[in-house]
Design a protein around this motif. Structure first.
Motif, PDB file in Angstrom:
ATOM      1  N   PHE A 157       0.628  -1.060 -14.954  1.00  0.00           N
ATOM      2  CA  PHE A 157      -0.400  -1.307 -13.945  1.00  0.00           C
ATOM      3  C   PHE A 157      -1.819  -1.039 -14.441  1.00  0.00           C
ATOM      4  O   PHE A 157      -2.778  -1.289 -13.693  1.00  0.00           O
ATOM      5  CB  PHE A 157      -0.135  -0.446 -12.700  1.00  0.00           C
ATOM      6  N   GLY A 158      -1.950  -0.518 -15.648  1.00  0.00           N
ATOM      7  CA  GLY A 158      -3.284  -0.243 -16.170  1.00  0.00           C
ATOM      8  C   GLY A 158      -3.640   1.227 -16.055  1.00  0.00           C
ATOM      9  O   GLY A 158      -3.375   1.862 -15.028  1.00  0.00           O
ATOM     10  N   GLU A 159      -4.249   1.753 -17.108  1.00  0.00           N
ATOM     11  CA  GLU A 159      -4.593   3.166 -17.118  1.00  0.00           C
ATOM     12  C   GLU A 159      -5.632   3.519 -16.062  1.00  0.00           C
ATOM     13  O   GLU A 159      -5.663   4.643 -15.561  1.00  0.00           O
ATOM     14  CB  GLU A 159      -5.097   3.568 -18.503  1.00  0.00           C
ATOM     15  N   ASN A 160      -6.500   2.568 -15.740  1.00  0.00           N
ATOM     16  CA  ASN A 160      -7.521   2.848 -14.729  1.00  0.00           C
ATOM     17  C   ASN A 160      -6.964   2.872 -13.314  1.00  0.00           C
ATOM     18  O   ASN A 160      -7.615   3.402 -12.404  1.00  0.00           O
ATOM     19  CB  ASN A 160      -8.641   1.806 -14.823  1.00  0.00           C
ATOM     20  N   ASN A 161      -5.801   2.266 -13.117  1.00  0.00           N
ATOM     21  CA  ASN A 161      -5.214   2.195 -11.783  1.00  0.00           C
ATOM     22  C   ASN A 161      -4.214   3.309 -11.504  1.00  0.00           C
ATOM     23  O   ASN A 161      -3.936   3.602 -10.331  1.00  0.00           O
ATOM     24  CB  ASN A 161      -4.514   0.842 -11.603  1.00  0.00           C
ATOM     25  N   VAL A 162      -3.637   3.883 -12.533  1.00  0.00           N
ATOM     26  CA  VAL A 162      -2.606   4.907 -12.369  1.00  0.00           C
ATOM     27  C   VAL A 162      -3.145   6.235 -12.875  1.00  0.00           C
ATOM     28  O   VAL A 162      -3.506   6.359 -14.046  1.00  0.00           O
ATOM     29  CB  VAL A 162      -1.314   4.536 -13.133  1.00  0.00           C
ATOM     30  N   GLN A 163      -3.197   7.209 -12.006  1.00  0.00           N
ATOM     31  CA  GLN A 163      -3.620   8.536 -12.416  1.00  0.00           C
ATOM     32  C   GLN A 163      -2.495   9.233 -13.184  1.00  0.00           C
ATOM     33  O   GLN A 163      -1.321   8.885 -13.057  1.00  0.00           O
ATOM     34  CB  GLN A 163      -4.017   9.371 -11.200  1.00  0.00           C
ATOM     35  N   ILE A 164      -2.879  10.216 -13.981  1.00  0.00           N
ATOM     36  CA  ILE A 164      -1.876  10.947 -14.767  1.00  0.00           C
ATOM     37  C   ILE A 164      -0.868  11.612 -13.843  1.00  0.00           C
ATOM     38  O   ILE A 164       0.350  11.571 -14.087  1.00  0.00           O
ATOM     39  CB  ILE A 164      -2.567  11.980 -15.676  1.00  0.00           C
ATOM     40  N   TYR A 165      -1.355  12.231 -12.796  1.00  0.00           N
ATOM     41  CA  TYR A 165      -0.472  12.795 -11.779  1.00  0.00           C
ATOM     42  C   TYR A 165      -0.444  11.817 -10.605  1.00  0.00           C
ATOM     43  O   TYR A 165      -1.479  11.551  -9.994  1.00  0.00           O
ATOM     44  CB  TYR A 165      -0.972  14.164 -11.320  1.00  0.00           C
ATOM     45  N   ASN A 166       0.714  11.288 -10.299  1.00  0.00           N
ATOM     46  CA  ASN A 166       0.811  10.296  -9.227  1.00  0.00           C
ATOM     47  C   ASN A 166       2.146  10.437  -8.504  1.00  0.00           C
ATOM     48  O   ASN A 166       3.129  10.960  -9.059  1.00  0.00           O
ATOM     49  CB  ASN A 166       0.642   8.881  -9.788  1.00  0.00           C
ATOM     50  N   MET A 167       2.189   9.968  -7.276  1.00  0.00           N
ATOM     51  CA  MET A 167       3.376  10.101  -6.439  1.00  0.00           C
ATOM     52  C   MET A 167       4.494   9.155  -6.837  1.00  0.00           C
ATOM     53  O   MET A 167       5.681   9.457  -6.657  1.00  0.00           O
ATOM     54  CB  MET A 167       3.001   9.857  -4.970  1.00  0.00           C
ATOM     55  N   LEU A 168       4.136   7.996  -7.416  1.00  0.00           N
ATOM     56  CA  LEU A 168       5.156   7.005  -7.741  1.00  0.00           C
ATOM     57  C   LEU A 168       6.088   7.499  -8.842  1.00  0.00           C
ATOM     58  O   LEU A 168       7.309   7.382  -8.728  1.00  0.00           O
ATOM     59  CB  LEU A 168       4.490   5.696  -8.164  1.00  0.00           C
ATOM     60  N   SER A 169       5.545   8.045  -9.911  1.00  0.00           N
ATOM     61  CA  SER A 169       6.397   8.520 -10.997  1.00  0.00           C
ATOM     62  C   SER A 169       7.283   9.665 -10.529  1.00  0.00           C
ATOM     63  O   SER A 169       8.470   9.734 -10.876  1.00  0.00           O
ATOM     64  CB  SER A 169       5.543   8.966 -12.184  1.00  0.00           C
ATOM     65  N   ALA A 170       6.721  10.566  -9.720  1.00  0.00           N
ATOM     66  CA  ALA A 170       7.527  11.669  -9.201  1.00  0.00           C
ATOM     67  C   ALA A 170       8.648  11.156  -8.303  1.00  0.00           C
ATOM     68  O   ALA A 170       9.787  11.620  -8.387  1.00  0.00           O
ATOM     69  CB  ALA A 170       6.634  12.647  -8.433  1.00  0.00           C
ATOM     70  N   GLY A 171       8.343  10.166  -7.451  1.00  0.00           N
ATOM     71  CA  GLY A 171       9.364   9.631  -6.563  1.00  0.00           C
ATOM     72  C   GLY A 171      10.468   8.896  -7.303  1.00  0.00           C
ATOM     73  O   GLY A 171      11.655   9.042  -6.986  1.00  0.00           O
ATOM     74  N   LEU A 172      10.088   8.110  -8.318  1.00  0.00           N
ATOM     75  CA  LEU A 172      11.093   7.357  -9.068  1.00  0.00           C
ATOM     76  C   LEU A 172      12.048   8.278  -9.814  1.00  0.00           C
ATOM     77  O   LEU A 172      13.269   8.081  -9.810  1.00  0.00           O
ATOM     78  CB  LEU A 172      10.402   6.400 -10.041  1.00  0.00           C
ATOM     79  N   VAL A 173      11.504   9.295 -10.457  1.00  0.00           N
ATOM     80  CA  VAL A 173      12.357  10.232 -11.199  1.00  0.00           C
ATOM     81  C   VAL A 173      13.189  11.073 -10.233  1.00  0.00           C
ATOM     82  O   VAL A 173      14.349  11.408 -10.527  1.00  0.00           O
ATOM     83  CB  VAL A 173      11.494  11.114 -12.118  1.00  0.00           C
ATOM     84  N   ASN A 255      -1.825   5.289  -1.412  1.00  0.00           N
ATOM     85  CA  ASN A 255      -1.726   4.675  -2.730  1.00  0.00           C
ATOM     86  C   ASN A 255      -0.800   5.522  -3.600  1.00  0.00           C
ATOM     87  O   ASN A 255      -1.164   6.630  -3.999  1.00  0.00           O
ATOM     88  CB  ASN A 255      -3.108   4.565  -3.373  1.00  0.00           C
ATOM     89  N   PRO A 256       0.404   5.030  -3.914  1.00  0.00           N
ATOM     90  CA  PRO A 256       1.349   5.861  -4.680  1.00  0.00           C
ATOM     91  C   PRO A 256       0.943   6.073  -6.118  1.00  0.00           C
ATOM     92  O   PRO A 256       1.526   6.921  -6.795  1.00  0.00           O
ATOM     93  CB  PRO A 256       2.652   5.059  -4.592  1.00  0.00           C
ATOM     94  N   LEU A 257      -0.055   5.334  -6.597  1.00  0.00           N
ATOM     95  CA  LEU A 257      -0.500   5.485  -7.980  1.00  0.00           C
ATOM     96  C   LEU A 257      -1.503   6.622  -8.140  1.00  0.00           C
ATOM     97  O   LEU A 257      -1.947   6.896  -9.246  1.00  0.00           O
ATOM     98  CB  LEU A 257      -1.112   4.177  -8.480  1.00  0.00           C
ATOM     99  N   LYS A 258      -1.838   7.272  -7.045  1.00  0.00           N
ATOM    100  CA  LYS A 258      -2.749   8.402  -7.085  1.00  0.00           C
ATOM    101  C   LYS A 258      -1.975   9.704  -6.896  1.00  0.00           C
ATOM    102  O   LYS A 258      -0.865   9.729  -6.374  1.00  0.00           O
ATOM    103  CB  LYS A 258      -3.831   8.271  -6.005  1.00  0.00           C
ATOM    104  N   GLY A 259      -2.594  10.783  -7.303  1.00  0.00           N
ATOM    105  CA  GLY A 259      -1.970  12.081  -7.179  1.00  0.00           C
ATOM    106  C   GLY A 259      -2.167  12.663  -5.793  1.00  0.00           C
ATOM    107  O   GLY A 259      -3.202  12.457  -5.152  1.00  0.00           O
ATOM    108  N   ALA A 260      -1.172  13.396  -5.315  1.00  0.00           N
ATOM    109  CA  ALA A 260      -1.251  14.077  -4.032  1.00  0.00           C
ATOM    110  C   ALA A 260      -0.215  15.195  -4.021  1.00  0.00           C
ATOM    111  O   ALA A 260       0.846  15.079  -4.628  1.00  0.00           O
ATOM    112  CB  ALA A 260      -1.012  13.119  -2.866  1.00  0.00           C
ATOM    113  N   GLU A 261      -0.525  16.264  -3.344  1.00  0.00           N
ATOM    114  CA  GLU A 261       0.358  17.427  -3.326  1.00  0.00           C
ATOM    115  C   GLU A 261       1.313  17.359  -2.149  1.00  0.00           C
ATOM    116  O   GLU A 261       0.917  17.035  -1.020  1.00  0.00           O
ATOM    117  CB  GLU A 261      -0.477  18.704  -3.248  1.00  0.00           C
TER     118      GLU A 261
END
Length: 315
Positions: A157-173, A255-261
């Motif tokens: 999705f592009g480095e500018n669109n996906v933050q290092i910490y994001n909800m999507l990667s956590a949810g998928l794993v 936005n799941p590509l952003k980080g959130a606690e």
């Protein structure tokens, strides 16, 4: 003659009375042990509720906390007196949704294959391999999400669109982690369906896929629903994956590509900090813990009702 008959008829009753009067110490001890185990589980639950409720009451009695704002505000910044829990709830639900989007279809597909298609030898090999995923520590999954899934998503999705910490990667794993739980429980439910139902479907000309989808799955629906709801509860209560990969800053975003606690991530972060006891920041972890407990309780109640509604009993 009549006297002997009456004695013969009364003999079983006399023997039963003697057996009831004879003390059976072993059975009494087993009964007490089982009762003690059940009582300990109930008392433990009541103790958890008591502690969470007591500390949560201190939080809600704080002059800076308003119950209405707690459930309706979209800002969670305890340092400035903002206690809106919606950002934490939103990120928790989003990671859970992405996890179940992975775990439910893949878990059911694996369960159907193991139950309806795989041979005994293949099932004996594949099922233990699949269940190994359940034994991997969650902290390993967290760093897998951070070091593998996040770079993969940034490449897609592009480095500018996906933050290092994001909800999507956590949810998928997290979905990968829950997958063996759903597949194992669903496979057990599918395997419990009587063979006669399958044979009847084959006799009517149904294919193996049609039999699995239209006959076996509806018959095992109660067990599948229970597996899914347990998976949801597991995803909501997961801590290490979201604490490592989802982010450590509360943010109300869809936005799941952003980080959130998440709620559990916040509890883990605050519990390891240097906060003073009996402050709103510290007491807030118990309020959020109580909220998580209530969500899990509601899911369990819903699960029991759905299982009772769709349960099939076979002779």
């Amino acid at each position: 003659m009549e006297l002997s008959r009456s004695l013969a008829q009364d003999t079983p009753a006399i023997n039963l009375a003697r057996l009831k009067q004879r003390p059976r110490v072993g059975e009494i001890l087993i009964h007490l042990f089982l009762f003690l185990c059940g009582a300990i589980s109930i008392l433990t639950t009541l103790g958890i509720v008591y502690e969470l409720g007591k500390e949560s009451l201190l939080f809600f009695n704080s002059p800076d906390v308003r119950l209405l704002d707690f459930f309706t505000s979209t800002t969670w910044q305890p340092s400035i007196g903002k206690f809106g829990v919606l950002p934490l709830i939103n990120s928790t639900l989003m990671t859970t949704i992405f996890a179940m989007l992975i775990a439910i279809p893949l878990g059911l597909a694996a369960a159907i294959y193991l139950s309806e298609y795989a041979s005994q030898k293949a099932r004996a090999i594949l099922k233990p391999i699949l269940e190994i995923l359940a034994g991997v520590p969650t902290v390993v999954y967290g760093y897998f999400a951070l070091n593998f899934m996040t770079p993969l998503l940034r490449g897609l999705f592009g480095e500018n669109n996906v933050q290092i910490y994001n909800m999507l990667s956590a949810g998928l794993v997290m979905g990968i982690m829950i997958l063996p739980l759903i597949s194992s429980m669903s496979e057990d439910a599918l395997s419990a369906v009587p063979r006669s139902l399958r044979d009847a479907a084959y006799g009517l000309g149904a294919t193996r896929f049609e039999t699995a989808i239209r006959i076996v799955m509806p018959a095992a629906l109660s067990g599948i629903i229970a597996a899914v709801i347990i998976g949801v509860s597991r995803a909501i209560g997961e801590t290490m994956i979201v604490a490592i990969a989802a982010g450590s800053g509360p943010a109300f975003t869809f936005n799941p590509l952003k980080g959130a606690e998440t709620m559990t991530g916040y509890i883990a972060r605050i519990s390891g900090g240097d906060l003073a006891y009996d402050t709103p920041d510290y007491n807030s972890i118990f309020a959020i813990g109580l909220l998580l407990f209530m969500v899990t309780l509601i899911l369990n109640i819903v699960s029991r009702r759905l299982v009772a509604k769709y349960r099939e009993v076979y002779e």
